[in-house]
Design an enzyme around this catalytic site. Structure first.
Site, PDB file in Angstrom:
ATOM      1  CG  ASN A  34      -1.709  -1.272   1.327  1.00 49.60           C
ATOM      2  OD1 ASN A  34      -2.388  -1.646   0.379  1.00 49.60           O
ATOM      3  ND2 ASN A  34      -1.629  -1.946   2.451  1.00 49.60           N
ATOM      4  CG  HIS A 122      -9.748  -3.328   7.519  1.00 55.44           C
ATOM      5  ND1 HIS A 122      -9.177  -3.434   8.757  1.00 55.44           N
ATOM      6  CD2 HIS A 122      -8.816  -3.768   6.637  1.00 55.44           C
ATOM      7  CE1 HIS A 122      -7.959  -3.922   8.642  1.00 55.44           C
ATOM      8  NE2 HIS A 122      -7.707  -4.129   7.363  1.00 55.44           N
ATOM      9  CD  GLU A 169     -12.485  -0.185   4.054  1.00 56.12           C
ATOM     10  OE1 GLU A 169     -11.801  -0.016   3.031  1.00 56.12           O
ATOM     11  OE2 GLU A 169     -12.565  -1.274   4.629  1.00 56.12           O
ATOM     12  CB  SER A 173      -8.620  -2.177   1.394  1.00 57.67           C
ATOM     13  OG  SER A 173      -9.496  -3.139   1.963  1.00 57.67           O
ATOM     14  CG  ASP A 198     -10.855   2.555   7.765  1.00 61.51           C
ATOM     15  OD1 ASP A 198      -9.842   3.200   7.442  1.00 61.51           O
ATOM     16  OD2 ASP A 198     -10.822   1.353   8.084  1.00 61.51           O
ATOM     17  CG  HIS A 201      -6.684   1.436   1.461  1.00 62.63           C
ATOM     18  ND1 HIS A 201      -5.573   0.756   1.034  1.00 62.63           N
ATOM     19  CD2 HIS A 201      -7.259   0.655   2.409  1.00 62.63           C
ATOM     20  CE1 HIS A 201      -5.484  -0.390   1.683  1.00 62.63           C
ATOM     21  NE2 HIS A 201      -6.501  -0.467   2.517  1.00 62.63           N
ATOM     22  CE  LYS A 232      -3.413  -0.293   4.825  1.00 59.02           C
ATOM     23  NZ  LYS A 232      -4.537  -0.629   5.664  1.00 59.02           N
TER      24      LYS A 232
HETATM   25  C1  LIG Z   1      -4.895  -1.468   6.711  1.00 60.52           C
HETATM   26  C2  LIG Z   1      -6.239  -1.045   7.136  1.00 60.52           C
HETATM   27  C3  LIG Z   1      -6.504  -0.764   8.470  1.00 60.52           C
HETATM   28  C4  LIG Z   1      -5.498  -1.025   9.545  1.00 60.52           C
HETATM   29  O1  LIG Z   1      -4.457  -0.099   9.546  1.00 60.52           O
HETATM   30  P1  LIG Z   1      -3.045  -0.527  10.139  1.00 60.52           P
HETATM   31  O2  LIG Z   1      -2.379   0.735  10.520  1.00 60.52           O
HETATM   32  O3  LIG Z   1      -2.359  -1.290   9.062  1.00 60.52           O
HETATM   33  O4  LIG Z   1      -3.329  -1.404  11.325  1.00 60.52           O
HETATM   34  C5  LIG Z   1      -7.753  -0.283   8.805  1.00 60.52           C
HETATM   35  N1  LIG Z   1      -8.698  -0.098   7.865  1.00 60.52           N
HETATM   36  C6  LIG Z   1      -8.473  -0.377   6.577  1.00 60.52           C
HETATM   37  C7  LIG Z   1      -9.553  -0.127   5.583  1.00 60.52           C
HETATM   38  C8  LIG Z   1      -7.251  -0.870   6.166  1.00 60.52           C
HETATM   39  O5  LIG Z   1      -7.045  -1.171   4.893  1.00 60.52           O
END
Ligand SMILES: *Cc1c(COP(=O)(O)O)cnc(C)c1O
Length: 379
Positions: A34, A122, A169, A173, A198, A201, A232
Site C-alpha cells: 500500500n 475492513h 471506508e 481496500s 475509515d 487507503h 499505507k
Molecule cells: C490497513 C487497514 C486498516 C489497519 O491499519 P493498520 O495501521 O495497518 O493497522 C484499517 N482499515 C483499513 C480499511 C485498512 O485497509
C-alpha cells in the site's frame, strides 16, 4: 482431539480449499503493498528531537509506558499538526489502524446502539463491532437504498438514548472503489445517525494536501470521526482518530486500546513530523498516482481485462481461488510482486489479483504489466 490435531485439521482444510497462507518475503517489483506514494523507500535519518522534550530524545526507540503513565512531548506536536491538516478540532494517535478502529468503535458504540456497516468494511471494523455488540445492520456494498432501508426502519422505532451510527471506508481496500460519501452523510443526517469514515487507503492521496476524501469533499463538519493510518501512503507506522475535542477526551478516558498499551516510540513521532510536511507538499506525487492508475486501467481495458473500481487499487476478479493463485504465480515468475487475494479477505467465488499502482511506477512498466497480465489471465 488434541490441540495440535485441531490445528492440523483446520490447516489441512484450508490447504484443500487452496486457501492456506504463509508469510513470504518480497518477490519482485512491488505491485502489492500500500506504498501508494512511494514513501516506503524513505530512509532519511530520524530527525533530531524537538528540543522541548525534557531530557528525552525523540530518537528514543521505546515508548516506555502507556501515554497516560508517561507521555512524550512529540505526540502533542504530531497531533496538533494532524488536527491542523484536517481542519479538525483534535487528533489522537493510536498504535495502528486496526487498533484505532477497534478502539474507537468499542468505546463510542454502546450495546444498545445500532450500527450500519458496509459489508466490505475492513476486518478491524468488524472486530470493533464484535467487541461492543451493538445491533448491527450490514448493508450491501455502497448500496444507498439498502442503507436507507435500515436507517428508516431503525429510526422509526428508536427509543430515547439509542444512538445510530454508519461506518464506511472512503476508498475500499479490496474493491478499489469509493463510498458515495456525500449521499451516505446526507442519509445519516436525515435519520439522525452519526458517520465514521475509515480513510486508511485515501490518506495522503486525495485532496490538495492529501488529507483524504472527507476533507476533499468538505464533509469534515458533518462526520463524527475519521480514522487514518500512517502505514499505507504516508510511509510511517501508527494511526490516528480525528474528531472533536470532546471525542478525544472521551477516548483518552475510556478507550482501552489507548490506555492499556505502550505508546509508540518517540522516534516514530519524530518520523511523523518529518513526513507530514512532505506529504502535504507532494501534489506532484498525487498527480502521478492518479495518472498512473488511469493509464494502467486504460491499458487493461484495451486488452479486454475488466477491473473493479476507479482508483489506484486495481482488483482483477478471477473467481476461483486456485486460478487466482496460478495467475499470481505466473506474474511472480515474470518479476512482479502480485499476490492472490482469497476469502475470507474477499467474498467466496471472487478471488482476485489486487494490483496496487504507485506514484513512482514508470508508465512503460505499467503498460508492460498490463500486457503480461492479459496473457496470464487468458492462459
Ligand atoms: C490497513 C487497514 C486498516 C489497519 O491499519 P493498520 O495501521 O495497518 O493497522 C484499517 N482499515 C483499513 C480499511 C485498512 O485497509
Amino acid at each position: 482431539m488434541s490441540l495440535s490435531a485441531r490445528w492440523t485439521e483446520a490447516l489441512d482444510g484450508l490447504k484443500a480449499q487452496g486457501r492456506f497462507r504463509s508469510l513470504t518475503p518480497p518477490r519482485g517489483i512491488d505491485f502489492t503493498s500500500n506504498d501508494y506514494l512511494g514513501y516506503g523507500h524513505w530512509t532519511a535519518a530520524v530527525p533530531a528531537a524537538p528540543e522541548a522534550a525534557a531530557g528525552t530524545a525523540a530518537v528514543q526507540f521505546s515508548g516506555t509506558a502507556s501515554r497516560l503513565l508517561r507521555g512524550h512531548p512529540v505526540w502533542a506536536e504530531v497531533e496538533a499538526e494532524l488536527a491542523a491538516w484536517h481542519g479538525a478540532e483534535s487528533a489522537l494517535m493510536m498504535t495502528s489502524g486496526f487498533v484505532a478502529n477497534e478502539g474507537l468503535l468499542s468505546t463510542v458504540v454502546e450495546p444498545g446502539d445500532w450500527v450500519a456497516s458496509d459489508e466490505r468494511n475492513h476486518a478491524s471494523v468488524a472486530e470493533g463491532l464484535r467487541v461492543c455488540r451493538p445491533r448491527r445492520f450490514v448493508f450491501r456494498h455502497n448500496d444507498l437504498g439498502h442503507l436507507e432501508d435500515g436507517l428508516r426502519a431503525e429510526a422509526a422505532e428508536r427509543p430515547p438514548g439509542r444512538e445510530l451510527f454508519v461506518v464506511t471506508e472512503s476508498l475500499f481496500s479490496m474493491d478499489g472503489d469509493r463510498a458515495p460519501l456525500p449521499e451516505v452523510v446526507g442519509l445519516a443526517e436525515r435519520y439522525g445517525a452519526r458517520v465514521i469514515v475509515d480513510e486508511a487507503h485515501s490518506t495522503g492521496c486525495f485532496g490538495p494536501t492529501g488529507s483524504g476524501v472527507v476533507d476533499d469533499l468538505g464533509l469534515r463538519p458533518r462526520v463524527l470521526a475519521t480514522v487514518h493510518t500512517g502505514g499505507k501512503a504516508l510511509g510511517v507506522t501508527g494511526a490516528y482518530v480525528c474528531g472533536s475535542r470532546l471525542l478525544r477526551d472521551f477516548l483518552v478516558n475510556r478507550c482501552r486500546h489507548l490506555i492499556f498499551t505502550t505508546a509508540l516510540p518517540p522516534a516514530v513521532g519524530a518520523w511523523w513530523l518529518d513526513v507530514l510536511p512532505r506529504v502535504k507538499a507532494d501534489a506532484a506525487g498525487r498527480v502521478s498516482l492518479h495518472a498512473n492508475a488511469a493509464r494502467f486501467r486504460a491499458a487493461l481495458a484495451e486488452r479486454g481485462v475488466p477491473a473493479l473500481g476507479d482508483a489506484y487499487v486495481v482488483p482483477v476478479v478471477l473467481g476461483d481461488d486456485a486460478r487466482a493463485v496460478r495467475v499470481a504465480g505466473r506474474l511472480q515468475e515474470l518479476g512482479y510482486d502480485i499476490r492472490a487475494i482469497r476469502p475470507p479477505s474477499v467474498p467466496p467465488g471472487t478471488a482476485r489479483l489486487r494490483i496496487s499502482v504507485h506514484a513512482d511506477h514508470p508508465p512503460e512498466l505499467l503498460d508492460r504489466l498490463a500486457a503480461h497480465l492479459a496473457e496470464a489471465v487468458r492462459a
